[in-house]
Design a protein around this motif. Structure first.
Motif, PDB file in Angstrom:
ATOM      1  N   LEU A  36      37.047 -14.969  -8.622  1.00 53.31           N
ATOM      2  CA  LEU A  36      35.711 -15.538  -8.829  1.00 53.31           C
ATOM      3  C   LEU A  36      35.677 -16.500 -10.005  1.00 53.31           C
ATOM      4  CD1 LEU A  36      33.389 -12.442  -8.214  1.00 53.31           C
ATOM      5  CD2 LEU A  36      33.902 -14.310  -6.647  1.00 53.31           C
ATOM      6  N   PHE A  37      36.472 -16.231 -11.027  1.00 52.42           N
ATOM      7  CA  PHE A  37      36.457 -17.072 -12.220  1.00 52.42           C
ATOM      8  C   PHE A  37      37.617 -18.053 -12.270  1.00 52.42           C
ATOM      9  CE2 PHE A  37      33.813 -13.470 -13.367  1.00 52.42           C
ATOM     10  CZ  PHE A  37      32.737 -14.088 -13.982  1.00 52.42           C
ATOM     11  N   GLY A  38      38.309 -18.224 -11.138  1.00 51.45           N
ATOM     12  CA  GLY A  38      39.284 -19.293 -11.025  1.00 51.45           C
ATOM     13  C   GLY A  38      40.647 -19.016 -11.602  1.00 51.45           C
TER      14      GLY A  38
ATOM     15  N   VAL B 196      20.893 -10.035 -11.076  1.00 45.53           N
ATOM     16  CA  VAL B 196      21.979 -10.920 -10.649  1.00 45.53           C
ATOM     17  C   VAL B 196      23.128 -10.113 -10.059  1.00 45.53           C
ATOM     18  CG1 VAL B 196      23.711 -12.586 -11.437  1.00 45.53           C
ATOM     19  CG2 VAL B 196      21.377 -12.717 -12.310  1.00 45.53           C
ATOM     20  N   PHE B 197      23.470  -9.011 -10.732  1.00 46.37           N
ATOM     21  CA  PHE B 197      24.596  -8.205 -10.255  1.00 46.37           C
ATOM     22  C   PHE B 197      24.292  -7.555  -8.908  1.00 46.37           C
ATOM     23  CE2 PHE B 197      26.415  -3.939  -9.854  1.00 46.37           C
ATOM     24  CZ  PHE B 197      27.770  -4.275  -9.781  1.00 46.37           C
ATOM     25  N   CYS B 198      23.125  -6.939  -8.770  1.00 49.83           N
ATOM     26  CA  CYS B 198      22.811  -6.214  -7.538  1.00 49.83           C
ATOM     27  C   CYS B 198      22.810  -7.141  -6.323  1.00 49.83           C
ATOM     28  CB  CYS B 198      21.459  -5.508  -7.669  1.00 49.83           C
ATOM     29  SG  CYS B 198      21.465  -4.089  -8.780  1.00 49.83           S
ATOM     30  N   THR B 199      22.212  -8.314  -6.462  1.00 51.70           N
ATOM     31  CA  THR B 199      22.144  -9.233  -5.319  1.00 51.70           C
ATOM     32  C   THR B 199      23.524  -9.759  -4.942  1.00 51.70           C
ATOM     33  OG1 THR B 199      21.585 -10.976  -6.889  1.00 51.70           O
ATOM     34  CG2 THR B 199      19.770  -9.946  -5.730  1.00 51.70           C
ATOM     35  N   ASN B 200      24.302 -10.163  -5.931  1.00 48.89           N
ATOM     36  CA  ASN B 200      25.614 -10.743  -5.628  1.00 48.89           C
ATOM     37  C   ASN B 200      26.647  -9.678  -5.274  1.00 48.89           C
ATOM     38  OD1 ASN B 200      25.648 -13.845  -6.179  1.00 48.89           O
ATOM     39  ND2 ASN B 200      24.447 -13.005  -7.852  1.00 48.89           N
ATOM     40  N   SER B 201      26.495  -8.449  -5.789  1.00 47.54           N
ATOM     41  CA  SER B 201      27.473  -7.418  -5.470  1.00 47.54           C
ATOM     42  C   SER B 201      27.378  -7.001  -4.010  1.00 47.54           C
ATOM     43  CB  SER B 201      27.273  -6.205  -6.384  1.00 47.54           C
ATOM     44  OG  SER B 201      26.010  -5.598  -6.156  1.00 47.54           O
ATOM     45  N   ILE B 202      26.167  -6.949  -3.463  1.00 51.76           N
ATOM     46  CA  ILE B 202      26.021  -6.678  -2.027  1.00 51.76           C
ATOM     47  C   ILE B 202      26.598  -7.830  -1.223  1.00 51.76           C
ATOM     48  CG2 ILE B 202      24.362  -6.318  -0.157  1.00 51.76           C
ATOM     49  CD1 ILE B 202      24.497  -3.927  -1.907  1.00 51.76           C
ATOM     50  N   ASN B 203      26.437  -9.035  -1.717  1.00 58.50           N
ATOM     51  CA  ASN B 203      26.863 -10.226  -0.990  1.00 58.50           C
ATOM     52  C   ASN B 203      28.382 -10.354  -0.913  1.00 58.50           C
ATOM     53  OD1 ASN B 203      26.282 -12.680   0.392  1.00 58.50           O
ATOM     54  ND2 ASN B 203      26.788 -13.819  -1.449  1.00 58.50           N
TER      55      ASN B 203
ATOM     56  N   ASP C 279      21.570 -19.649   3.550  1.00 63.52           N
ATOM     57  CA  ASP C 279      22.120 -19.573   4.901  1.00 63.52           C
ATOM     58  C   ASP C 279      22.105 -20.925   5.605  1.00 63.52           C
ATOM     59  OD1 ASP C 279      22.921 -16.927   5.096  1.00 63.52           O
ATOM     60  OD2 ASP C 279      20.933 -16.211   5.631  1.00 63.52           O
ATOM     61  N   VAL C 280      21.069 -21.690   5.354  1.00 61.93           N
ATOM     62  CA  VAL C 280      20.924 -22.989   6.044  1.00 61.93           C
ATOM     63  C   VAL C 280      21.754 -24.073   5.364  1.00 61.93           C
ATOM     64  CG1 VAL C 280      19.286 -24.795   6.694  1.00 61.93           C
ATOM     65  CG2 VAL C 280      18.643 -22.385   6.910  1.00 61.93           C
ATOM     66  N   LEU C 281      21.728 -24.100   4.029  1.00 62.77           N
ATOM     67  CA  LEU C 281      22.390 -25.180   3.287  1.00 62.77           C
ATOM     68  C   LEU C 281      23.786 -24.819   2.807  1.00 62.77           C
ATOM     69  CD1 LEU C 281      19.402 -26.453   1.103  1.00 62.77           C
ATOM     70  CD2 LEU C 281      20.135 -27.229   3.369  1.00 62.77           C
ATOM     71  N   ASP C 282      24.167 -23.542   2.885  1.00 61.80           N
ATOM     72  CA  ASP C 282      25.492 -23.090   2.446  1.00 61.80           C
ATOM     73  C   ASP C 282      25.736 -23.468   0.979  1.00 61.80           C
ATOM     74  OD1 ASP C 282      27.834 -21.773   2.688  1.00 61.80           O
ATOM     75  OD2 ASP C 282      28.892 -23.340   3.787  1.00 61.80           O
ATOM     76  N   VAL C 283      24.960 -22.882   0.100  1.00 66.18           N
ATOM     77  CA  VAL C 283      25.002 -23.194  -1.326  1.00 66.18           C
ATOM     78  C   VAL C 283      26.316 -22.712  -1.930  1.00 66.18           C
ATOM     79  CG1 VAL C 283      23.847 -22.790  -3.540  1.00 66.18           C
ATOM     80  CG2 VAL C 283      22.500 -23.030  -1.450  1.00 66.18           C
ATOM     81  N   PRO C 284      26.950 -23.475  -2.848  1.00 64.00           N
ATOM     82  CA  PRO C 284      28.177 -23.019  -3.523  1.00 64.00           C
ATOM     83  C   PRO C 284      27.927 -21.728  -4.300  1.00 64.00           C
ATOM     84  CG  PRO C 284      27.831 -25.363  -3.883  1.00 64.00           C
ATOM     85  CD  PRO C 284      26.588 -24.851  -3.239  1.00 64.00           C
ATOM     86  N   TRP C 285      28.980 -20.920  -4.442  1.00 60.95           N
ATOM     87  CA  TRP C 285      28.800 -19.594  -5.035  1.00 60.95           C
ATOM     88  C   TRP C 285      28.395 -19.673  -6.496  1.00 60.95           C
ATOM     89  CZ3 TRP C 285      31.308 -17.508  -9.199  1.00 60.95           C
ATOM     90  CH2 TRP C 285      32.477 -18.124  -9.637  1.00 60.95           C
ATOM     91  N   ARG C 286      28.788 -20.720  -7.197  1.00 58.61           N
ATOM     92  CA  ARG C 286      28.385 -20.840  -8.604  1.00 58.61           C
ATOM     93  C   ARG C 286      26.881 -21.004  -8.733  1.00 58.61           C
ATOM     94  NH1 ARG C 286      33.223 -23.246  -7.920  1.00 58.61           N
ATOM     95  NH2 ARG C 286      34.916 -22.647  -9.338  1.00 58.61           N
ATOM     96  N   VAL C 287      26.282 -21.673  -7.760  1.00 58.25           N
ATOM     97  CA  VAL C 287      24.830 -21.818  -7.755  1.00 58.25           C
ATOM     98  C   VAL C 287      24.168 -20.503  -7.363  1.00 58.25           C
ATOM     99  CG1 VAL C 287      22.892 -23.107  -6.756  1.00 58.25           C
ATOM    100  CG2 VAL C 287      25.071 -24.260  -7.194  1.00 58.25           C
ATOM    101  N   LYS C 288      24.849 -19.733  -6.500  1.00 60.36           N
ATOM    102  CA  LYS C 288      24.291 -18.451  -6.071  1.00 60.36           C
ATOM    103  C   LYS C 288      24.069 -17.500  -7.243  1.00 60.36           C
ATOM    104  CE  LYS C 288      26.482 -18.588  -1.485  1.00 60.36           C
ATOM    105  NZ  LYS C 288      27.385 -17.907  -0.537  1.00 60.36           N
ATOM    106  N   LEU C 289      24.889 -17.621  -8.269  1.00 61.82           N
ATOM    107  CA  LEU C 289      24.724 -16.766  -9.433  1.00 61.82           C
ATOM    108  C   LEU C 289      23.393 -17.012 -10.130  1.00 61.82           C
ATOM    109  CD1 LEU C 289      28.299 -16.889 -10.999  1.00 61.82           C
ATOM    110  CD2 LEU C 289      27.274 -15.035  -9.679  1.00 61.82           C
ATOM    111  N   LEU C 290      22.875 -18.219 -10.018  1.00 55.57           N
ATOM    112  CA  LEU C 290      21.624 -18.557 -10.691  1.00 55.57           C
ATOM    113  C   LEU C 290      20.396 -18.181  -9.881  1.00 55.57           C
ATOM    114  CD1 LEU C 290      22.575 -22.114 -12.047  1.00 55.57           C
ATOM    115  CD2 LEU C 290      22.618 -19.942 -13.290  1.00 55.57           C
ATOM    116  N   LEU C 291      20.531 -18.078  -8.567  1.00 58.19           N
ATOM    117  CA  LEU C 291      19.361 -17.836  -7.726  1.00 58.19           C
ATOM    118  C   LEU C 291      18.640 -16.530  -8.067  1.00 58.19           C
ATOM    119  CD1 LEU C 291      20.656 -19.045  -4.221  1.00 58.19           C
ATOM    120  CD2 LEU C 291      19.382 -20.313  -5.953  1.00 58.19           C
ATOM    121  N   PRO C 292      19.349 -15.398  -8.246  1.00 55.25           N
ATOM    122  CA  PRO C 292      18.615 -14.172  -8.611  1.00 55.25           C
ATOM    123  C   PRO C 292      17.921 -14.262  -9.963  1.00 55.25           C
ATOM    124  CG  PRO C 292      20.809 -13.655  -7.793  1.00 55.25           C
ATOM    125  CD  PRO C 292      20.763 -15.130  -7.999  1.00 55.25           C
ATOM    126  N   SER C 293      18.482 -15.051 -10.878  1.00 55.38           N
ATOM    127  CA  SER C 293      17.834 -15.216 -12.182  1.00 55.38           C
ATOM    128  C   SER C 293      16.474 -15.868 -12.029  1.00 55.38           C
ATOM    129  CB  SER C 293      18.723 -16.065 -13.101  1.00 55.38           C
ATOM    130  OG  SER C 293      20.004 -15.498 -13.230  1.00 55.38           O
TER     131      SER C 293
END
Length: 498
Positions: free
Chosen positions: A349-351, A230-237, A170-184
C-alpha cells in the motif's frame, strides 16, 4: 473491492449508447435474470443468530421496557428491510446491467462462470433501504427535544455521504490514495456534532504503568475517531476478493456488536451508558438485516457484486456505531482480522513493494482451486499457510477466523464484570481463565481448518491439563458461556465448507 474485472472502461461509450437505447425501446425486460437468493442458507443463519439474541434480551437480562420496546420495534423494521432488500436487488440488477455497470469474476476465469456478466454496485440498494429504515425509526423513538437526535442525524449524514462517495468510486474508479481521504470527508458531520466524552478507560493490567484509570484525550479523541472511520471503511474494502467475503465479514462483526451491546445493557446500572449502547443497536440491527439480504445473492457463486458502495457504507456504519456507542476501542477487537490484513498490506500500500491492481490468488480452471500469491493479503496468507482450496471453502474459513474476536471480547467482558464475583471468591485466576480460553479457541480453530491438527490439539491438552480444568470452571461460573455464540455458529458455517 470485489473479485471482478470491469468492462466499462474498455467499452466504446459512443457505440454503446444507441444500442442500449434501442434495446430499451424494443424490449425493456429482456435482461437475463440473476440467480435466485440462497434462502435456505439465510434461513439457517437467521435461526442461529436469533437464538443468542433472544436468550439475552428475553431470558438472561431484565432489560427495562423503555429500552426493550424501541429495540424490538427497530428489530421489526429491520426484518421488513430484509425482505424489501431481497425484492429490490433483482430489479436494481437489471438497471445496472443496462447501464453497463457489470464485471466478470476473476476467480472463475477460464470457466463458463467467468464469462457471465455480474451486476455491480448493488450495495447502493442496501444503503438506501438502511437509510429509509433509520429515518422511519425516529418516529417511534425520538422526540423533538431528544438529546440524542442531533447525533443520530449526524450519524445518518455521515453514512449517507459515504454511500454517495462509494457509488462515485464505483462509477469513476477513484485511485486508492484518494480513497483514503473520502471517509475523512464523510465523517465530518459526525465529528462536528459529537458531544460525548473524550476519555478512554485504561485496561486494568496497564493502570500501574500508565498511572491513570481514565485518560482524557481532548481534541486528540476526535482525531482518533476520524482515523477510526478511515480505517473501518478501507479495511473492509481491502479485505475482499472472494464471493461473500465483504458482506460475510460485515455480518459477523455486526452480530458481534449486537451481542456486545445487549450484554453491556444487561450488566450496567448507568442509564446514560445503557442508552448509548441502545443507540448503537438502533443502527446495527438494520445493517445486519439488510446485509443478510445482500449475502443471499453475494454468497458463492455470487450473482451480484457489492461494489465499493457497500464496503464504504458498511465500514462507516460500524465506525459510527462504535463511536456513538462509546466502545470504539472494543470495536477494534472485532476488526482483528482486518488489522492483520492491513499490516500484511502495508509494504504494497505504501509503495515499498510493487502493488498490482488486483491482489488476488491464482485460479486453476482445471481443478477449480485457488493458489496463494506473494501479495500481502490475509486471503493469500491463508492459502500459503493451509494450501490450495476452493473459493467457497477459503471464504468460509476466513469468516470462521473472524468469529474468534467475538470469543476474545466476551472473555474480556467476563473478566471485567466478574472481578468481585464468585469467580474471584473461589480463588480462580481470571487472567489464566482468559488465556486458557483463547488458547483453546485457537487450537479448535486450527482443528477446524486443518484436520490433522486434531492430533496435536489432543497432545497439547495432555501436556497442559490445567487448560481443561480452567475451561470447565469458566463454563460453570460465567453467566453466558463465552464460546456459546462462537461455536454454535462455527459448526453451522461448517456446512458452507462442505
Amino acid at each position: 473491492m470485489s473479485a471482478r474485472k470491469r468492462a466499462l472502461a474498455t467499452t466504446d461509450a459512443t457505440k454503446l449508447e444507441p444500442t442500449i437505447n434501442a434495446q430499451e425501446q424494443t424490449d425493456p425486460i429482456t435482461d437475463p435474470p440473476i440467480a435466485p437468493p440462497k434462502s435456505g442458507l439465510i434461513l439457517k443463519l437467521c435461526l442461529f443468530f436469533s437464538l443468542p439474541y433472544l436468550y439475552l434480551i428475553f431470558y438472561r437480562y431484565k432489560i427495562e421496557s423503555e429500552l426493550k420496546r424501541p429495540i424490538l420495534i427497530n428489530a421489526g423494521l429491520s426484518l421488513a428491510g430484509f425482505f424489501l432488500t431481497q425484492k429490490i436487488i433483482p430489479v436494481a440488477s437489471r438497471y445496472v446491467l443496462r447501464r453497463n455497470l457489470f464485471g466478470f469474476d476473476i476467480n472463475k476465469k477460464g470457466t463458463p462462470q467467468g464469462t457471465v456478466k455480474v451486476p455491480e454496485s448493488l450495495g447502493i440498494v442496501v444503503g438506501i433501504v438502511f437509510l429509509v429504515l433509520a429515518i422511519l425509526f425516529q418516529y417511534f423513538n425520538f422526540t423533538a427535544d431528544s438529546i440524542w437526535l442531533v447525533e443520530y442525524n449526524a450519524a445518518l449524514s455521515s453514512i449517507c455521504f459515504m454511500i454517495l462517495l462509494g457509488f462515485v468510486d464505483d462509477v469513476l474508479d477513484v485511485p486508492w490514495r484518494v480513497k483514503l481521504l473520502l471517509p475523512s470527508i464523510a465523517a465530518l458531520p459526525l465529528l462536528m456534532a459529537y458531544a460525548g466524552h473524550t476519555t478512554i478507560i485504561i485496561p486494568k493490567p496497564l493502570i500501574p504503568y500508565v498511572g491513570l484509570e481514565v485518560w482524557d484525550l481532548g481534541w486528540m479523541y476526535k482525531l482518533y475517531m476520524g482515523l477510526l472511520a478511515v480505517f473501518c471503511t478501507n479495511s473492509i474494502n481491502i479485505h475482499a476478493g472472494l464471493n461473500g467475503l465483504e458482506v460475510g465479514q460485515t455480518v459477523v462483526i455486526a452480530f458481534a456488536i449486537l451481542i456486545h451491546n445487549l450484554m453491556q445493557i444487561g450488566a450496567s446500572a448507568d442509564p446514560e451508558y445503557k442508552q448509548a449502547h441502545a443507540f448503537s443497536i438502533y443502527l446495527v440491527q438494520p445493517l445486519l438485516a439488510t446485509s443478510l439480504a445482500l449475502f443471499s445473492y453475494n454468497w458463492y457463486p455470487s450473482s451480484v457484486f457489492v461494489g465499493d458502495t457497500y464496503t464504504y457504507f458498511a465500514g462507516m456504519t460500524m465506525a459510527v456505531v462504535g463511536i456513538l456507542g462509546h466502545f470504539s476501542e472494543t470495536l477494534l477487537i472485532f476488526f482483528a482480522p482486518q488489522v492483520l490484513n492491513f499490516l500484511l498490506s502495508v509494504p504494497q500500500l505504501f509503495g515499498f513493494v510493487k502493488c498490482p491492481r488486483h491482489r488476488l490468488p491464482r485460479f486453476d480452471p482445471q481443478t477449480g482451486l485457488l493458489t496463494g500469491t506473494n501479495d500481502g493479503t490475509l486471503v493469500n496468507f491463508f492459502l500459503r499457510l493451509f494450501g490450495k482450496m476452493s473459493e467457497k471453502s477459503l471464504c468460509a474459513k476466513l469468516l470462521i477466523f473472524q468469529f474468534l474476536g467475538v470469543d476474545l471480547l466476551i472473555g474480556i467482558w467476563i473478566m471485567e464484570c466478574n472481578a468481585s464475583s464468585k469467580l474471584t471468591g473461589d480463588g480462580i485466576d481470571l487472567h489464566a481463565i482468559l488465556m486458557a480460553r483463547c488458547y483453546r479457541v485457537l487450537l479448535m480453530f486450527f482443528a477446524e481448518v486443518c484436520p490433522h491438527w486434531l492430533v496435536q490439539m489432543k497432545q497439547q491438552y495432555a501436556k497442559h491439563p490445567q487448560v481443561i480444568i480452567l475451561d470447565m470452571a469458566m463454563a460453570m461460573a460465567e453467566p453466558l458461556p463465552a464460546g456459546f455464540v462462537v461455536w454454535y455458529i462455527i459448526f453451522s458455517v461448517k456446512e458452507l465448507i462442505q
